[in-house]
Structures are given as structure tokens and as C-alpha cells.
Design an enzyme around this catalytic site. Structure first.
Site, PDB file in Angstrom:
ATOM      1  N   HIS A 147       0.734  -1.381   0.064  1.00 23.47           N
ATOM      2  CA  HIS A 147      -0.054   0.068  -0.047  1.00 23.47           C
ATOM      3  C   HIS A 147       0.954   1.350   0.055  1.00 23.47           C
ATOM      4  O   HIS A 147       2.068   1.425   0.292  1.00 23.47           O
ATOM      5  CB  HIS A 147      -1.035   0.183   1.179  1.00 23.47           C
ATOM      6  N   LYS A 151      -0.360   4.930   4.578  1.00 23.03           N
ATOM      7  CA  LYS A 151      -1.356   4.032   5.294  1.00 23.03           C
ATOM      8  C   LYS A 151      -0.477   3.880   6.912  1.00 23.03           C
ATOM      9  O   LYS A 151       0.566   3.500   6.814  1.00 23.03           O
ATOM     10  CB  LYS A 151      -1.388   2.779   4.428  1.00 23.03           C
TER      11      LYS A 151
END
Ligand SMILES: NC(=O)c1ccc[n+]([C@@H]2O[C@H](COP(=O)([O-])OP(=O)(O)OC[C@H]3O[C@@H](n4cnc5c(N)ncnc54)[C@H](O)[C@@H]3O)[C@@H](O)[C@H]2O)c1
Length: 262
Positions: A147, A151
Site C-alpha cells: 500500500h 497508510k
């Protein structure tokens, strides 16, 4: 249908354009800081959120805010009995409490940690593949996800769900390990590893590895669009199923309840 959006950040904006493109009306957008939200509320004033939703005449609500606000919003919104779809993550441990509150006040809430239709299809594909490959002792399995570097949590909730679907089919493993290994992994351990880099919206891969080959199953998100489409369709279906008597109010529902295909 008339939809109220609670939380007008990245997801809130995408939900608005998606809801409109599906022929719905967005009657209000509510946020604590977003300068372009129709209604601004003070942080922690959940009653103001519920009041704004009720006054908007909304027939359904979609909530994408922050883990620190989600329980306050749910508790304030449930008594209005307006069907509520929650996308905010980080309150899995409160599902029983919310189900009890819904039963008590007759409100209806539906939630999923991942509204992407593709990811939910991926869960099913992974489980079926795991069952099939489980019969062959030479195969090991692992899960990896990547990701963007903004995040906060690691591994992703989706990676843990992917891992649970592997375990459901791959009976020789029964323990998820998310830390680094400092010795040889045990055969019953399923490693779930994470990488954070750049702007990647979310990639999840399951590896089935034998001495002869590797089978890789990958889901790659291109944008947040899949989450928004799934959440809007979830609210449309929730309202329709309640109106048709297929679902009853006073409950906490999940993906399978509003998307019978799953
Ligand atoms: N379930 C899914 O499929 C899915 C997909 C993407 C994101 N998410 C989750 O959704 C949440 C929001 O994601 P985002 O990318 O839109 O975040 P974001 O930070 O861009 O937006 C969140 C917005 O909520 C507002 N907010 C916070 N508390 C509020 C309150 N009490 N009332 C009204 N507004 C409030 C913030 O001011 C902010 O503008 C996160 O928890 C994220 O993990 C879930």
C-alpha cells in the site's frame, strides 16, 4: 435515493460523484474540517451529525470518517432508523456491541472492511484455490500486500481477511504470522507480509509455492473507485431489501447480506 454522506474526505468526495452517477441524490455532506462540506460539525459532536442527517431528509447514510469517530457516529445515527452503511475501519471488536444497539433501537447498519466487489470475488477465488491446492502436500502458501506510504496500519485489514480465506481452505496451516520470522517458520504458520511505498492504492498477492513452481493470485486496486461503487450499491441494496422485507431492521449486516452473489 436521497443519500447523506458523513465524512467528506477522500472517500466522501468519491462517494458523492459515484452516487450521482448511479442516479442518486446527495442531500448533504457532513464533516468536521472539510471546507467544502455542506454541514460542518464540531469534532465529537455526534448529535449534530445525526441532526444534520435527519434534517436533510436522507433515505440512507454512508459513513467514511475515522476510527476515532465511527462509534460515536453509529450510536448517534442508529436511533434515526435511517439505513446506515459504514466504511470506516478499525472497529471490528465492537461489532457485537453495535449489533446489540441496533436490536435495542431498531436501527439498521451494514459494514465491510472492504467494499470492492473485486476484492470480495478475490476472497472466494483464494478460498477455492486453497481448497484445491491443499490436496498436494508439496505446496506451501504465503500472503503479501503493498500500500501507499500514508497508510497507518499494517498489515491491511484486507490482507488479514485474505489470510483467513487461505486458512479456510488450506487445512495444514492454522496460524497467521504478521511479524518477521527470526527462525524457521513452522509448517502450520501462514506468513502475511507488508510493504509500504509511494502511492499504491492496494495490491494483495497469495503465493502457493512448490519445489517445481509458484502459483500467484493477485488483486490490484487501481483507485478508490471500487470501494465507492461497492458502498453505494450496498446502501441501495440494503434499502431495497428492507423495503421488500428480505432483510429486517434492528440488525448489523455484512457484504453477503446485501450482495447475495457472495
Ligand atoms: N471499507 C472500505 O472499503 C474502505 C475503503 C477505503 C477507506 N476506508 C476507510 O474509510 C475511512 C475514511 O477514509 P478516507 O480515505 O476518506 O479518509 P480521509 O481522512 O480522507 O477522510 C475522512 C474524513 O472524515 C472526517 N471526519 C472525521 N470524524 C468525523 C465526524 N465525526 N463527522 C464527520 N466527519 C468526520 C474528517 O474530517 C475527514 O475529512 C478510513 O477509516 C479508511 O480506512 C474503508
Amino acid at each position: 435515493m436521497k443519500i447523506a454522506l458523513v465524512g467528506y474526505g477522500k472517500m466522501g468526495h468519491m462517494l458523492e460523484s459515484t452516487a450521482l452517477s448511479f442516479g442518486n441524490e446527495v442531500v448533504t455532506t457532513i464533516d468536521v474540517i472539510a471546507p467544502d462540506a455542506k454541514v460542518k460539525v464540531a469534532s465529537g459532536d455526534y448529535e449534530a451529525v445525526a441532526k444534520a442527517v435527519i434534517e436533510s431528509g436522507a433515505e440512507g447514510v454512508i459513513e467514511f470518517t475515522h476510527p476515532s469517530s465511527v462509534m460515536g457516529n453509529i450510536k448517534a445515527l442508529l436511533p434515526s432508523k435511517i439505513p446506515l452503511v459504514v466504511g470506516t475501519t478499525g472497529w471490528n471488536d465492537k461489532h457485537e456491541e453495535v449489533a446489540a444497539l441496533a436490536a435495542q433501537c431498531g436501527g439498521t447498519v451494514m459494514t465491510s472492511a472492504n467494499f470492492s466487489i473485486g476484492v470480495n470475488l478475490f476472497y472466494k477465488i483464494v478460498e477455492e484455490a486453497s481448497k484445491l491446492i491443499n490436496a498436494f502436500d508439496e505446496y506451501d502458501a504465503a500472503v503479501w500486500e503493498m500500500h501507499h506510504n500514508q497508510k497507518a496500519d499494517s498489515p491491511s485489514g484486507t490482507a488479514l481477511d485474505v489470510a483467513r480465506h487461505v486458512l479456510a481452505g488450506f487445512t495444514k496451516k492454522n496460524e497467521i504470522v504478521t511479524d518477521a520470522f527470526h527462525s524457521k517458520p513452522l509448517p502450520n504458520q501462514l506468513h502475511v507480509s507488508s510493504t509500504r511505498c509511494g502511492s499504491v492504492p492496494g495490491t494483495h498477492t497469495v503465493y502457493f509455492d512448490s519445489p517445481a513452481d509458484t502459483i500467484e493470485l493477485t488483486h490490484t486496486a487501481r483507485s478508490r473507485q471500487g470501494f465507492a461503487s461497492g458502498a453505494v450499491h450496498a446502501l441501495e441494496n440494503l434499502k431495497r431489501f428492507l423495503d421488500e422485507g428480505k432483510l429486517s431492521s434492528g440488525k448489523l449486516y455484512g457484504m453477503k447480506d446485501v450482495f447475495p452473489e457472495f
